[in-house]
Design a protein around this motif. Structure first.
Motif, PDB file in Angstrom:
ATOM      1  N   THR A  43       0.828  -1.200   0.000  1.00  0.00           N
ATOM      2  CA  THR A  43       0.000   0.000   0.000  1.00  0.00           C
ATOM      3  C   THR A  43       0.867   1.256   0.000  1.00  0.00           C
ATOM      4  N   ALA A  44       1.918   1.260   0.817  1.00  0.00           N
ATOM      5  CA  ALA A  44       2.811   2.419   0.875  1.00  0.00           C
ATOM      6  C   ALA A  44       3.464   2.678  -0.478  1.00  0.00           C
ATOM      7  N   ILE A  45       3.928   1.636  -1.136  1.00  0.00           N
ATOM      8  CA  ILE A  45       4.556   1.777  -2.454  1.00  0.00           C
ATOM      9  C   ILE A  45       3.543   2.320  -3.458  1.00  0.00           C
ATOM     10  N   SER A  46       2.341   1.789  -3.415  1.00  0.00           N
ATOM     11  CA  SER A  46       1.288   2.237  -4.331  1.00  0.00           C
ATOM     12  C   SER A  46       0.917   3.697  -4.079  1.00  0.00           C
ATOM     13  N   GLU A  47       0.682   4.067  -2.818  1.00  0.00           N
ATOM     14  CA  GLU A  47       0.311   5.446  -2.478  1.00  0.00           C
ATOM     15  C   GLU A  47       1.441   6.425  -2.792  1.00  0.00           C
ATOM     16  N   ALA A  48       2.674   5.969  -2.707  1.00  0.00           N
ATOM     17  CA  ALA A  48       3.828   6.808  -3.039  1.00  0.00           C
ATOM     18  C   ALA A  48       4.052   6.869  -4.556  1.00  0.00           C
ATOM     19  N   GLN A  49       3.271   6.111  -5.293  1.00  0.00           N
ATOM     20  CA  GLN A  49       3.371   6.025  -6.755  1.00  0.00           C
ATOM     21  C   GLN A  49       4.779   5.593  -7.184  1.00  0.00           C
ATOM     22  N   MET A  50       5.293   4.567  -6.486  1.00  0.00           N
ATOM     23  CA  MET A  50       6.645   4.075  -6.756  1.00  0.00           C
ATOM     24  C   MET A  50       6.677   2.659  -7.324  1.00  0.00           C
ATOM     25  N   THR A  51       5.517   2.102  -7.667  1.00  0.00           N
ATOM     26  CA  THR A  51       5.483   0.734  -8.187  1.00  0.00           C
ATOM     27  C   THR A  51       6.353   0.585  -9.428  1.00  0.00           C
ATOM     28  N   ASP A  52       6.150   1.436 -10.420  1.00  0.00           N
ATOM     29  CA  ASP A  52       6.933   1.335 -11.657  1.00  0.00           C
ATOM     30  C   ASP A  52       8.415   1.562 -11.401  1.00  0.00           C
ATOM     31  N   ARG A  53       8.724   2.529 -10.545  1.00  0.00           N
ATOM     32  CA  ARG A  53      10.134   2.817 -10.254  1.00  0.00           C
ATOM     33  C   ARG A  53      10.821   1.593  -9.645  1.00  0.00           C
ATOM     34  N   LEU A  54      10.154   0.918  -8.710  1.00  0.00           N
ATOM     35  CA  LEU A  54      10.768  -0.252  -8.074  1.00  0.00           C
ATOM     36  C   LEU A  54      10.781  -1.460  -9.003  1.00  0.00           C
ATOM     37  N   ASN A  55       9.785  -1.576  -9.856  1.00  0.00           N
ATOM     38  CA  ASN A  55       9.768  -2.698 -10.794  1.00  0.00           C
ATOM     39  C   ASN A  55      10.822  -2.553 -11.883  1.00  0.00           C
ATOM     40  N   ASP A  76      -3.841   6.635  13.468  1.00  0.00           N
ATOM     41  CA  ASP A  76      -4.090   7.976  12.941  1.00  0.00           C
ATOM     42  C   ASP A  76      -2.830   8.572  12.328  1.00  0.00           C
ATOM     43  N   GLN A  77      -1.695   8.334  12.949  1.00  0.00           N
ATOM     44  CA  GLN A  77      -0.426   8.826  12.415  1.00  0.00           C
ATOM     45  C   GLN A  77      -0.082   8.130  11.100  1.00  0.00           C
ATOM     46  N   LEU A  78      -0.284   6.814  11.045  1.00  0.00           N
ATOM     47  CA  LEU A  78      -0.004   6.052   9.832  1.00  0.00           C
ATOM     48  C   LEU A  78      -0.912   6.521   8.694  1.00  0.00           C
ATOM     49  N   GLY A  79      -2.172   6.760   8.990  1.00  0.00           N
ATOM     50  CA  GLY A  79      -3.103   7.261   7.980  1.00  0.00           C
ATOM     51  C   GLY A  79      -2.665   8.601   7.419  1.00  0.00           C
ATOM     52  N   GLN A  80      -2.157   9.469   8.275  1.00  0.00           N
ATOM     53  CA  GLN A  80      -1.670  10.778   7.827  1.00  0.00           C
ATOM     54  C   GLN A  80      -0.456  10.627   6.911  1.00  0.00           C
ATOM     55  N   ILE A  81       0.430   9.718   7.261  1.00  0.00           N
ATOM     56  CA  ILE A  81       1.622   9.491   6.434  1.00  0.00           C
ATOM     57  C   ILE A  81       1.212   8.944   5.074  1.00  0.00           C
ATOM     58  N   PHE A  82       0.323   7.943   5.059  1.00  0.00           N
ATOM     59  CA  PHE A  82      -0.105   7.348   3.795  1.00  0.00           C
ATOM     60  C   PHE A  82      -0.854   8.355   2.917  1.00  0.00           C
ATOM     61  N   ALA A  83      -1.505   9.325   3.522  1.00  0.00           N
ATOM     62  CA  ALA A  83      -2.271  10.316   2.765  1.00  0.00           C
ATOM     63  C   ALA A  83      -1.404  11.463   2.247  1.00  0.00           C
ATOM     64  N   ASP A  84      -0.158  11.544   2.693  1.00  0.00           N
ATOM     65  CA  ASP A  84       0.724  12.651   2.327  1.00  0.00           C
ATOM     66  C   ASP A  84       1.907  12.110   1.516  1.00  0.00           C
ATOM     67  N   ARG A  85       1.784  12.168   0.197  1.00  0.00           N
ATOM     68  CA  ARG A  85       2.819  11.611  -0.681  1.00  0.00           C
ATOM     69  C   ARG A  85       4.188  12.240  -0.409  1.00  0.00           C
ATOM     70  N   ASP A  86       4.225  13.524  -0.067  1.00  0.00           N
ATOM     71  CA  ASP A  86       5.503  14.192   0.197  1.00  0.00           C
ATOM     72  C   ASP A  86       6.211  13.605   1.422  1.00  0.00           C
ATOM     73  N   ARG A  87       5.469  13.056   2.357  1.00  0.00           N
ATOM     74  CA  ARG A  87       6.063  12.380   3.522  1.00  0.00           C
ATOM     75  C   ARG A  87       6.341  10.913   3.224  1.00  0.00           C
ATOM     76  N   LEU A  88       5.486  10.302   2.407  1.00  0.00           N
ATOM     77  CA  LEU A  88       5.562   8.866   2.162  1.00  0.00           C
ATOM     78  C   LEU A  88       6.712   8.476   1.234  1.00  0.00           C
ATOM     79  N   VAL A  89       6.929   9.241   0.173  1.00  0.00           N
ATOM     80  CA  VAL A  89       7.981   8.889  -0.795  1.00  0.00           C
ATOM     81  C   VAL A  89       9.353   8.772  -0.127  1.00  0.00           C
ATOM     82  N   PRO A  90       9.769   9.736   0.717  1.00  0.00           N
ATOM     83  CA  PRO A  90      11.070   9.571   1.369  1.00  0.00           C
ATOM     84  C   PRO A  90      11.143   8.350   2.287  1.00  0.00           C
TER      85      PRO A  90
END
Length: 157
Positions: A43-55, A76-90
């Motif tokens: 889910t984290a990879i998908s929400e970060a839109q990194m699937t293609d990059r990792l594949n 609640d903290q995990l939900g916020q991270i998953f909803a914020d691509r700028d935090r999730l990608v790093p």
């Protein structure tokens, strides 16, 4: 040590897409997506839109937190991270080290990550630690990566 190792390796299926042989045929993101113990990272990879990059990455090592590692983070903290691509990608890219690393290359290693920071790996006997996270099962091969399951989500500074 050329085979997968670690106390949690027994939990992987012996057949199908989530087996060692099944994962070896697939690129990184696709290979971990079939494992029921890695749905949070999928889910984290998908929400970060990194699937293609990792594949399509060439020769990387993924230290992938198992679902239980994500459950250590308040919902609640995990939900916020998953909803914020700028935090999730790093965070996702911090789990990916440049180059394929075998267990023999991980004794007291410092590895550059796709995020730009470094991971520190220590070995004591048969136990490997990555920035304090324990390797539960490691040296799993995919078509383009080496994978190590870990018990904690790593967060860059």
């Amino acid at each position: 040590m050329s085979k997968p190792f670690g106390p949690a390796c027994f939990a992987l299926s012996n057949t199908g897409d989530s087996s060692f042989a099944g994962m070896a045929k697939e690129p990184l993101a696709s290979a971990i997506s079939s494992n029921p113990n890695l749905t949070s990272m999928r889910t984290a990879i998908s929400e970060a839109q990194m699937t293609d990059r990792l594949n399509t990455a060439r020769d990387v090592t993924l230290f992938v937190p198992v679902n239980d590692a994500f459950e250590k983070i308040p919902a609640d903290q995990l939900g916020q991270i998953f909803a914020d691509r700028d935090r999730l990608v790093p965070i996702v890219s911090y789990h990916v080290a440049e180059g394929r690393h075998s267990p023999s290359s991980l004794s007291d290693a410092v590895l550059p990550t796709l995020q730009g920071d470094k991971l520190t790996v220590k070995r004591s006997g048969d136990t490997y630690m990555v920035n304090g996270a324990k390797v539960l099962c490691g040296n799993i091969q995919t078509a383009n990566a080496t994978v190590y399951f870990i018990d904690t989500v790593l967060v860059p500074q």
